[in-house]
Each structure stands twice: as structure tokens, then as C-alpha cells.
Design an enzyme around this catalytic site. Sequence first.
Site, mmCIF file in Angstrom:
data_model
loop_
_atom_site.group_PDB
_atom_site.id
_atom_site.type_symbol
_atom_site.label_atom_id
_atom_site.label_comp_id
_atom_site.label_asym_id
_atom_site.label_seq_id
_atom_site.Cartn_x
_atom_site.Cartn_y
_atom_site.Cartn_z
ATOM 1 N N THR A 1 -39.530 11.029 26.396
ATOM 2 C CA THR A 1 -40.322 9.896 26.846
ATOM 3 C C THR A 1 -41.668 10.373 27.337
ATOM 4 O O THR A 1 -41.745 11.338 28.083
ATOM 5 C CB THR A 1 -39.625 9.154 28.001
ATOM 6 O OG1 THR A 1 -38.380 8.677 27.546
ATOM 7 C CG2 THR A 1 -40.444 7.986 28.493
ATOM 8 N N LYS B 1 -40.492 1.588 24.954
ATOM 9 C CA LYS B 1 -40.328 1.943 26.363
ATOM 10 C C LYS B 1 -41.371 1.289 27.263
ATOM 11 O O LYS B 1 -41.401 1.546 28.455
ATOM 12 C CB LYS B 1 -40.409 3.456 26.514
ATOM 13 C CG LYS B 1 -39.435 4.201 25.628
ATOM 14 C CD LYS B 1 -39.757 5.669 25.605
ATOM 15 C CE LYS B 1 -39.135 6.353 24.411
ATOM 16 N NZ LYS B 1 -39.622 7.718 24.280
ATOM 17 N N GLY C 1 -43.314 0.478 32.150
ATOM 18 C CA GLY C 1 -42.916 1.553 31.253
ATOM 19 C C GLY C 1 -41.896 2.415 31.960
ATOM 20 O O GLY C 1 -41.994 2.624 33.169
ATOM 21 N N SER D 1 -41.250 13.349 29.770
ATOM 22 C CA SER D 1 -41.315 14.715 29.249
ATOM 23 C C SER D 1 -42.731 15.163 28.940
ATOM 24 O O SER D 1 -43.115 16.288 29.219
ATOM 25 C CB SER D 1 -40.476 14.830 27.976
ATOM 26 O OG SER D 1 -39.141 14.505 28.233
#
Length: 185
Positions: free
Chosen positions: A14, A46, A59, A138
Site C-alpha cells: 500500500t 484504497k 485512504g 509500504s
Amino acid sequence: MQNSSNDPIGWHGTTILCVRRDGKVAMAGDGQVSLGQTIVKGNARKVRRIGAGGAVLAGFAGATADAFTLLERLESKLERFPNQLERACVDLAKDWRTDKYLRNLEALMIVADAETLLVLTGNGDVLEPEDAVIGIGSGGAFALSAAKALIDLPDLDAEAIARKAMGIAADICVYTNRNLTVEKL
């Protein structure tokens, strides 16, 4: 995202970025979901509009079911506190930290309306960035760094900064792809 007792197999993938510039807000999220070294899905959504009339962008990074639970809770808080994003987020953060069920949820959220940009965590944090840029997930640090470098360029609006920064993150982070969802206010 690190492996944890609730995430023994290591879901990754993500990157969420939100940029505010010249009265405009753009939130972008990549579409990649990975399991270990395997891409499971490339077009996950997302980033969403929530609240009355879709006036709030949200988000999420983390476990999908957990994030959806938190999004639903935030929507109910926004119904209770219309046009008061910060108050709704603080109330959600209190519940998230103290409720036995919610406290085990593993997710992060960025939320924004026309005036406010916040990050919510399971530690009870409701954080407003010093500048008008925030990234999570990430590849969040990569996207955030790129956006901070681009924010001073006069020819780029919030959406252009978000898209370029997410592209840079995708070039660096193996858990980030170029399949973007972008919502704007």
C-alpha cells in the site's frame, strides 16, 4: 508493513499520499496488494470518498477488513458530527484505542476534507502534518519524500504532485504499482 501476530504471512502493498496545494486536495493510492513476493492484486481501491456528499477523502493502509471497519466507524462519526472532521477523527481514535475489538485492528488512515488533513493510528494518534503533504504504507515514505521535493514547483497542482510522487514511489518500492486511484477536492 511488518509481519505481526495478526499478519503471520506478511501482506504488503500500500502507498497512500495526500497533497494539499492552493486550496485543492488530491489523495492517491496505488493498487498493488502483495503476499510475500507475489502480487495478488494490482487494482485494489484504497482511496475513497466518504461522508455526506463525499466531502471527505479517506485512504487506508493495512489489513483490508480492518480498514473497512474503521471507514464504516468514521462514516458513522461523521454523521454524528457533520462538517467536523477533526472531532469525528478524535472520537474514532478514542474508540480505536480503548475498545477491545477495535484495538486489535491493524490499519492506518489518511483523511482529508477541504480544510483538514489528518493521519489516524491505532495508538490513538490524530496527527496533522506540519506541511500539506502526508504519506503512509509500504511506499509512503518514498511518495512523501518525492511530494515534498515537488511541492515548491510552481507549475504543479496538488493532483500533478500526487501523481508524479506516486510514480517515483512505484519506481523505488516493490510493493507499489502505477495503477492509481486519485480523488480530489
